[in-house]
Write an enzyme that holds these catalytic residues in place. Structure first.
Site, PDB file in Angstrom:
ATOM      1  N   TYR A 112       3.302 -10.710   0.294  1.00 45.47           N
ATOM      2  CA  TYR A 112       2.504 -10.013   1.305  1.00 45.47           C
ATOM      3  C   TYR A 112       1.936  -8.748   0.689  1.00 45.47           C
ATOM      4  O   TYR A 112       2.663  -7.973   0.061  1.00 45.47           O
ATOM      5  CB  TYR A 112       3.358  -9.659   2.529  1.00 45.47           C
ATOM      6  CG  TYR A 112       2.584  -8.910   3.594  1.00 45.47           C
ATOM      7  CD1 TYR A 112       1.563  -9.548   4.308  1.00 45.47           C
ATOM      8  CD2 TYR A 112       2.839  -7.569   3.868  1.00 45.47           C
ATOM      9  CE1 TYR A 112       0.840  -8.867   5.283  1.00 45.47           C
ATOM     10  CE2 TYR A 112       2.122  -6.879   4.843  1.00 45.47           C
ATOM     11  CZ  TYR A 112       1.118  -7.540   5.551  1.00 45.47           C
ATOM     12  OH  TYR A 112       0.405  -6.853   6.509  1.00 45.47           O
ATOM     13  N   ASP A 128       2.350  -4.673  -6.809  1.00 43.58           N
ATOM     14  CA  ASP A 128       2.392  -4.132  -5.455  1.00 43.58           C
ATOM     15  C   ASP A 128       3.815  -3.620  -5.226  1.00 43.58           C
ATOM     16  O   ASP A 128       4.706  -4.372  -4.863  1.00 43.58           O
ATOM     17  CB  ASP A 128       2.006  -5.216  -4.443  1.00 43.58           C
ATOM     18  CG  ASP A 128       2.079  -4.699  -3.001  1.00 43.58           C
ATOM     19  OD1 ASP A 128       2.591  -3.586  -2.797  1.00 43.58           O
ATOM     20  OD2 ASP A 128       1.627  -5.432  -2.104  1.00 43.58           O
ATOM     21  N   LYS A 145       4.980   3.175   1.906  1.00 40.60           N
ATOM     22  CA  LYS A 145       6.333   3.292   2.443  1.00 40.60           C
ATOM     23  C   LYS A 145       7.070   4.556   1.973  1.00 40.60           C
ATOM     24  O   LYS A 145       6.780   5.622   2.493  1.00 40.60           O
ATOM     25  CB  LYS A 145       7.098   1.995   2.196  1.00 40.60           C
ATOM     26  CG  LYS A 145       6.367   0.841   2.928  1.00 40.60           C
ATOM     27  CD  LYS A 145       7.062  -0.467   3.081  1.00 40.60           C
ATOM     28  CE  LYS A 145       6.254  -1.349   4.043  1.00 40.60           C
ATOM     29  NZ  LYS A 145       5.865  -2.646   3.556  1.00 40.60           N
TER      30      LYS A 145
HETATM   31  C1  LIG Z   1       4.369  -3.176   3.801  1.00 40.66           C
HETATM   32  C2  LIG Z   1       3.665  -3.788   2.630  1.00 40.66           C
HETATM   33  C3  LIG Z   1       2.271  -3.672   2.445  1.00 40.66           C
HETATM   34  C4  LIG Z   1       1.377  -3.125   3.512  1.00 40.66           C
HETATM   35  O1  LIG Z   1       1.616  -1.794   3.802  1.00 40.66           O
HETATM   36  P1  LIG Z   1       1.157  -1.219   5.231  1.00 40.66           P
HETATM   37  O2  LIG Z   1       1.437   0.235   5.123  1.00 40.66           O
HETATM   38  O3  LIG Z   1       1.953  -1.942   6.260  1.00 40.66           O
HETATM   39  O4  LIG Z   1      -0.300  -1.506   5.361  1.00 40.66           O
HETATM   40  C5  LIG Z   1       1.732  -4.119   1.268  1.00 40.66           C
HETATM   41  N1  LIG Z   1       2.496  -4.676   0.309  1.00 40.66           N
HETATM   42  C6  LIG Z   1       3.810  -4.817   0.455  1.00 40.66           C
HETATM   43  C7  LIG Z   1       4.623  -5.410  -0.654  1.00 40.66           C
HETATM   44  C8  LIG Z   1       4.445  -4.406   1.628  1.00 40.66           C
HETATM   45  O5  LIG Z   1       5.750  -4.619   1.804  1.00 40.66           O
END
Ligand SMILES: *Cc1c(COP(=O)(O)O)cnc(C)c1O
Length: 431
Positions: free
Chosen positions: A144, A239, A267
């Site tokens: 994701y 990511d 995060k």
């Molecule tokens: C949470 C997440 C995102 C998206 O971040 P948001 O702040 O919710 O837009 C992208 N990549 C990873 C791996 C994530 O866990």
């Protein structure tokens, strides 16, 4: 346990928000029942609007590595608020946070702050496409990367087949710019480049997968995919929105000793406020406007409140003696306790953990990719989730999410959680 007030609020919320929520998993669709509304949190605990207290393993889905309302973070946000919430002009805290990030992530020679992880990945991929002058993106099933149109594709079955989108509203020609291959499968990566030479701009990967449940990278997988990308003139994008400052101070790239071309963060770097960042090699980042032709902007980017929360969070981690060793120790206790509890009642589980991110899969086999993750017994997970909630443990409401241990979780909290799990597993066995 009464949840009357939560039920009333959820009924009202449905009048305003699709499904009653502002982000889908909060609606608990995959575990059944109705979500509880949270009134407040402190340390490892949250309290719902009916006064029920829970040990929290969601941690706002990753940001709260210090636990809820850490005094230092609260003070930093309060002080920043007194100086104004936003200026739309440069401010010093942006530099302060950037300096801490690049100290931990030397591969991020230049960076840009945004307001979410979604923006970070979307922008990093626009940049990768501009840098390589290629259009396709390779991702992994179960990965994701936020909700940008072209990143919602994950359902590719065959090697290098063009992906179908998971979401309505994504034009098929946009979804077709994304290739999806299985996680931990270097051969499939190689094959994708073979089938589409000089078309793939970048590989984007969660270096420890967290969004199909926790799935660690197989030994050599990350090294191999970076080498393969470079061999074929593509970029490697990590990511690290979850893993950054989570699996170690330097994220997964620090833990495994491998540097990507571009990194996405979110995060933890926002300390619970909305922040994302992307960055990497200078020659690539210098293509971003205004120094280069890749447009990307944000009204609230580098917001002083969010920067203050991020700085306070990183400084509090840095000032905690052996922060990551402690997280590892407590998380290992939890892992072992959960395994033992399940074994005692002969419920087959597979526990994946990297540092303080952990998923207990109701699965007989090893979970190494999306296909094996989806072999899990999600009905059993739903019953486990509900039993744990009754035992005052708040887990992520999906089999395919990571539970997060924070520095606020004490040994006693972990022991209480294991007790709760023992009771929950016995209940599952009995019924
Ligand atoms: C949470 C997440 C995102 C998206 O971040 P948001 O702040 O919710 O837009 C992208 N990549 C990873 C791996 C994530 O866990």
């Amino acid at each position: 346990m009464s949840t009357r007030r939560s039920q009333q609020l959820f009924a009202r919320a449905q009048e305003f928000f699709p499904g009653g929520v502002n982000s889908p998993v909060r609606a608990w669709h995959s575990v059944g029942g109705e979500p509880v509304f949270i009134a407040r949190g402190a340390g490892a605990k949250i309290v719902d609007v009916d006064g029920n207290e829970y040990l929290d393993y969601v941690g706002s889905w990753g940001p709260l590595i210090l636990g809820h309302s850490h005094p230092r973070v609260v003070a930093a946000i309060q002080a920043a608020a007194m100086r104004g919430a936003s200026y739309g002009a440069p401010c010093e805290p942006e530099i302060e946070l950037a300096q801490r990030i690049t100290g931990a992530f030397p591969s991020m020679e230049r960076m840009r702050f945004v307001s979410s992880g979604t923006e970070a990945t979307m922008s990093a991929l626009r940049l990768a496409r501009a840098f390589t002058r290629r259009s396709k993106v390779l991702k992994f099933a179960g990965g994701y990367h936020g909700h940008a149109d072209f990143l919602l594709a994950r359902a590719g079955s065959g090697i290098a087949t063009l992906a179908l989108s998971d979401s309505a509203g994504v034009p098929s020609d946009i979804a077709a710019t994304t290739l999806v291959v299985p996680y931990n499968n270097l051969q499939a990566v190689e094959q994708a480049f073979h089938v589409r030479p000089e078309e793939i701009a970048a590989i984007v990967v969660e270096p420890v997968a967290g969004n199909m449940g926790v799935v660690p990278p197989a030994p050599g997988f990350l090294q191999g995919l970076v080498a393969t990308a470079h061999h074929h003139g593509a970029l490697a994008i990590f990511d690290e929105v979850i893993t950054g400052f989570r699996v170690g101070w330097g994220g997964a790239q620090g833990l495994f000793g491998i540097a990507p071309d571009l990194t996405c963060l979110g995060k933890i770097v926002g300390g619970g406020l909305p922040v994302g960042a992307y960055g990497g090699r200078r020659e690539i980042m210098d293509l971003v406007a205004p120094s280069g032709p890749v447009y990307q902007a944000g009204t609230l980017s580098g917001n002083p409140l969010a920067m203050a929360a991020g700085i306070a969070t990183l400084d509090a981690i840095a000032d905690t003696p052996n922060a990551y060793a402690e997280l590892e120790r407590r998380s290992a206790l939890l892992e072992q306790g959960l395994r033992d509890a399940a074994r005692q009642v002969a419920i087959p589980v597979s526990v994946n953990r990297v540092g303080s991110m952990l998923t207990l899969f109701f699965n007989r086999g090893t979970v190494a990719d999306y296909d094996s993750a989806t072999q899990s017994d999600t009905d059993l997970f739903a019953r486990y989730f509900r039993a744990m909630l009754t035992n005052r443990v708040y887990l992520p409401p999906s089999q395919f999410e990571a539970a997060f241990v924070s520095l606020a979780h004490s040994d006693q909290d972990i022991a209480d959680t294991i007790d709760g799990a023992q009771t929950a597993f016995q209940g599952l066995r009995a019924s």
